[in-house]
Enzyme design. Structure first.
Site, PDB file in Angstrom:
ATOM      1  N   ARG A  43       0.797  -1.242   0.000  1.00 40.03           N
ATOM      2  CA  ARG A  43       0.000   0.000   0.000  1.00 40.03           C
ATOM      3  C   ARG A  43       0.816   1.272   0.000  1.00 40.03           C
ATOM      4  O   ARG A  43       0.413   2.268  -0.588  1.00 40.03           O
ATOM      5  CB  ARG A  43      -0.825   0.050   1.287  1.00 40.03           C
ATOM      6  N   LYS A 142      -1.897 -20.332   3.413  1.00 38.91           N
ATOM      7  CA  LYS A 142      -2.925 -20.517   4.415  1.00 38.91           C
ATOM      8  C   LYS A 142      -3.033 -19.286   5.326  1.00 38.91           C
ATOM      9  O   LYS A 142      -2.060 -18.558   5.415  1.00 38.91           O
ATOM     10  CB  LYS A 142      -2.666 -21.775   5.217  1.00 38.91           C
ATOM     11  N   HIS A 172       3.163 -25.540   3.895  1.00 32.48           N
ATOM     12  CA  HIS A 172       4.633 -25.500   3.912  1.00 32.48           C
ATOM     13  C   HIS A 172       5.237 -26.802   4.453  1.00 32.48           C
ATOM     14  O   HIS A 172       6.404 -27.078   4.242  1.00 32.48           O
ATOM     15  CB  HIS A 172       5.163 -24.265   4.640  1.00 32.48           C
ATOM     16  N   LYS A 176       8.960 -29.530   3.331  1.00 27.84           N
ATOM     17  CA  LYS A 176      10.036 -29.989   4.217  1.00 27.84           C
ATOM     18  C   LYS A 176      10.680 -31.246   3.622  1.00 27.84           C
ATOM     19  O   LYS A 176       9.967 -32.175   3.226  1.00 27.84           O
ATOM     20  CB  LYS A 176       9.474 -30.316   5.609  1.00 27.84           C
ATOM     21  N   GLU A 210       5.168 -28.267  19.340  1.00 23.22           N
ATOM     22  CA  GLU A 210       5.922 -27.016  19.301  1.00 23.22           C
ATOM     23  C   GLU A 210       6.196 -26.572  20.723  1.00 23.22           C
ATOM     24  O   GLU A 210       5.340 -26.744  21.600  1.00 23.22           O
ATOM     25  CB  GLU A 210       5.108 -25.929  18.603  1.00 23.22           C
ATOM     26  N   ASP A 229      -5.370 -24.519  12.644  1.00 25.26           N
ATOM     27  CA  ASP A 229      -4.015 -24.045  12.360  1.00 25.26           C
ATOM     28  C   ASP A 229      -3.081 -25.184  11.947  1.00 25.26           C
ATOM     29  O   ASP A 229      -2.197 -24.991  11.115  1.00 25.26           O
ATOM     30  CB  ASP A 229      -3.476 -23.347  13.633  1.00 25.26           C
ATOM     31  N   HIS A 234      -1.528 -29.361   7.995  1.00 25.61           N
ATOM     32  CA  HIS A 234      -0.243 -30.057   8.105  1.00 25.61           C
ATOM     33  C   HIS A 234      -0.396 -31.530   8.555  1.00 25.61           C
ATOM     34  O   HIS A 234       0.151 -32.439   7.935  1.00 25.61           O
ATOM     35  CB  HIS A 234       0.687 -29.328   9.076  1.00 25.61           C
ATOM     36  N   LYS A 334       0.895 -26.319  21.148  1.00 26.32           N
ATOM     37  CA  LYS A 334       1.901 -25.286  21.443  1.00 26.32           C
ATOM     38  C   LYS A 334       2.329 -25.444  22.898  1.00 26.32           C
ATOM     39  O   LYS A 334       1.607 -26.004  23.715  1.00 26.32           O
ATOM     40  CB  LYS A 334       1.289 -23.899  21.251  1.00 26.32           C
TER      41      LYS A 334
END
Ligand code: BG6
Length: 485
Positions: A43, A142, A172, A176, A210, A229, A234, A334
């Site tokens: 922008r 995503k 993604h 890998k 994670e 998520d 994944h 997480k």
């Protein structure tokens, strides 16, 4: 081959955190085809030089080994261009079209690294402006929708202007190296495939753990949660690669047809099976890597009393001849004990044990991260002599392959691989719209069941392996997660 890569959202997080470092690595590895231009679109008003300086500064935050020297950056920066665009203004697309046509590159890749609410309007404007010719590819990141209907809305907009082969949906995880190795393991070797079925395999466990929390993304995460998520995309992509039938060729559609069949064979959830077979959790304060960390509800921008899940564990089955009755367990969260993604294939025990003592079944551990490798757990005779009753004692041993070490100098990062594939038009590692929609179709009953029963997710202490109910879920079948064995 000349190419133009247009990054919509060129000053955004994804662009400078992931895409620019990946493009730089590709350039450094000599993988970026010569004759390319990278055009960042955003922008605000900036010159090319100002944009190059902006990116140069952002590189300071990248891993040291991946930072360019001044001389390298100066050469890489020659590829970088900047263009101000208000994505709501049709005339601005005319300007972009003109810029692209002036040179007429062989390939144009349009990468939507914008906020997802812009996907539909931007795709419509691109179509209206005629930036959708046969040499154009559209890359979408995503989150592609937050449920089936919103994913379908994006896909409808894409299909109105682009053919399916022009639309590249990124997951993604598919970039890998370890995930590509899964295909190589199964279909490049004759060893495992005959065993890859219910007769030999007791269960399969997929873990994507994670140690990080939601960081500063609390507001985004709170409307998303671990199921959307990580599981819808994944974890399910990993499951399809484990469970798929051998494709007849390595063509993108041959592979994606097989993956789709797996998604269609997943046992559908009902409210009862969600209550029984899905565990959701939310982290509380705890200790990760020796450091005290806050709970999810204390994170920035997380609304008080949120019932958003930061952990999911579930049990499912692939309902076909190969896998009937074999539990597939998925788990992601997480603030768990470690950053650790792996798949464990637990084989059945020997049908008639003749050795005393250890009756441990074989298992194959496919390690995705932080290390990338394979571990095959076997039993062997120690050779230390027979036990008191004269029988041979067996001990567990493992064959351990470290792909990072074996192929270190040739390894490329996930985004680097996917960007190069997008430019070259290799579609294998991108998700087709029907796969993506089917994945949503499968997770939706879980979302609905949770919405109808808005009790809080189970708490778990940061730094552990999630709620105890996740262990109970597998223990019910007589199994245990890898770290509990
Ligand atoms: C992203 C999720 O898709 O994947 C993040 O939105 C998550 O929440 C990330 O942290 C994990 O990716 P990786 O490659 O670090 O395992």
């Amino acid at each position: 081959m000349s190419f133009d890569l247009v990054l919509f959202g060129g000053t955004g997080d994804l662009a400078w955190r992931k895409l620019m470092p990946a493009l730089f690595q590709a350039w450094r590895h000599g993988k970026l085809p010569a004759g390319g231009r990278i055009l960042a679109v955003a922008r605000d008003e900036r010159s090319d030089a100002e944009y190059r300086n902006y990116i140069r500064e952002k590189f300071a935050g990248v891993d040291e080994s991946k930072q360019p020297s001044d001389e390298e950056f100066a050469r890489f920066a020659e590829l970088l261009h900047y263009r101000r665009m208000d994505l709501a203004q049709p005339e601005h697309y005319g300007g972009l079209k003109h810029w692209l046509e002036e040179r007429g590159a062989d390939t144009v890749v349009l990468f939507l690294a914008t906020s997802p609410h812009l996907f539909v309007p931007v795709v419509q404007q691109l179509g209206a402006a005629g930036i959708n010719g046969a040499n154009v590819r559209l890359v979408l990141e995503k989150p592609l929708g937050h449920d089936l209907a919103s994913a379908q809305e994006i896909n409808r907009a894409v299909k109105a202007s682009f053919r399916e082969e022009q639309a590249l949906r990124i997951d993604h995880y598919l970039g890998k190296p370890a995930v590509q190795n899964l295909m190589a393991l199964r279909f490049g070797n004759a060893l495992f495939e005959p065993l890859w079925r219910r007769e030999s395999i007791a269960n399969i466990q997929i873990t994507i753990a994670e140690s990080i929390g939601v960081g500063t993304r609390g507001d985004f995460y709170d409307t998303t949660g671990a199921l959307r998520d990580m599981v819808q995309n994944h974890a399910l992509q990993l499951l399809t690669m484990i469970a798929m039938e051998p494709p007849s060729t390595s063509d993108a559609d041959a592979i994606r047809d097989e993956k789709l069949k797996v998604l269609r064979s997943l046992k559908p959830f009902t409210p009862e099976s969600v209550a029984r077979d899905v565990v959701r959790g939310q982290y509380r304060a705890g200790t990760v890597d020796g450091k005290a960390v806050p709970g999810y509800l204390e994170e920035q921008k997380v609304p008080p009393g949120s019932v958003c899940e930061t952990f999911v564990a579930l049990r499912t089955e692939v309902q076909n001849w190969r896998w009937a009755g074999v539990p597939f367990y998925l788990r992601t969260g997480k603030r768990l004990a470690a950053r650790d993604a792996h798949i464990v294939v637990n084989f059945r025990e020997v049908p008639h044990p003749i050795f005393p003592g250890t009756h441990q079944a074989n298992k194959l551990v496919i390690k995705l991260q932080p290390e990338d490798g394979l571990e095959l757990h076997l039993l062997a005779a120690k050779g230390s002599g027979a036990s008191a009753n004269g029988q041979e004692m067996l001990s567990p041993v493992s064959l351990d392959l470290d792909f990072d070490k074996a192929f270190l100098s040739e390894r490329v990062g996930g985004y680097e691989r996917l960007l190069m594939d997008a430019i070259a038009g290799r579609l294998n590692l991108f998700v087709r719209s029907d796969e993506q929609e089917q994945a949503w179709r499968w997770v939706e009953p879980i979302l609905h069941a949770w919405a109808a029963e808005p009790s809080a997710p189970r708490p778990y202490a940061a730094g552990g392996w999630g709620p105890a109910a996740a262990s109970a879920l597998v223990a019910r079948d007589g199994c245990a997660w890898a770290e509990e064995q």
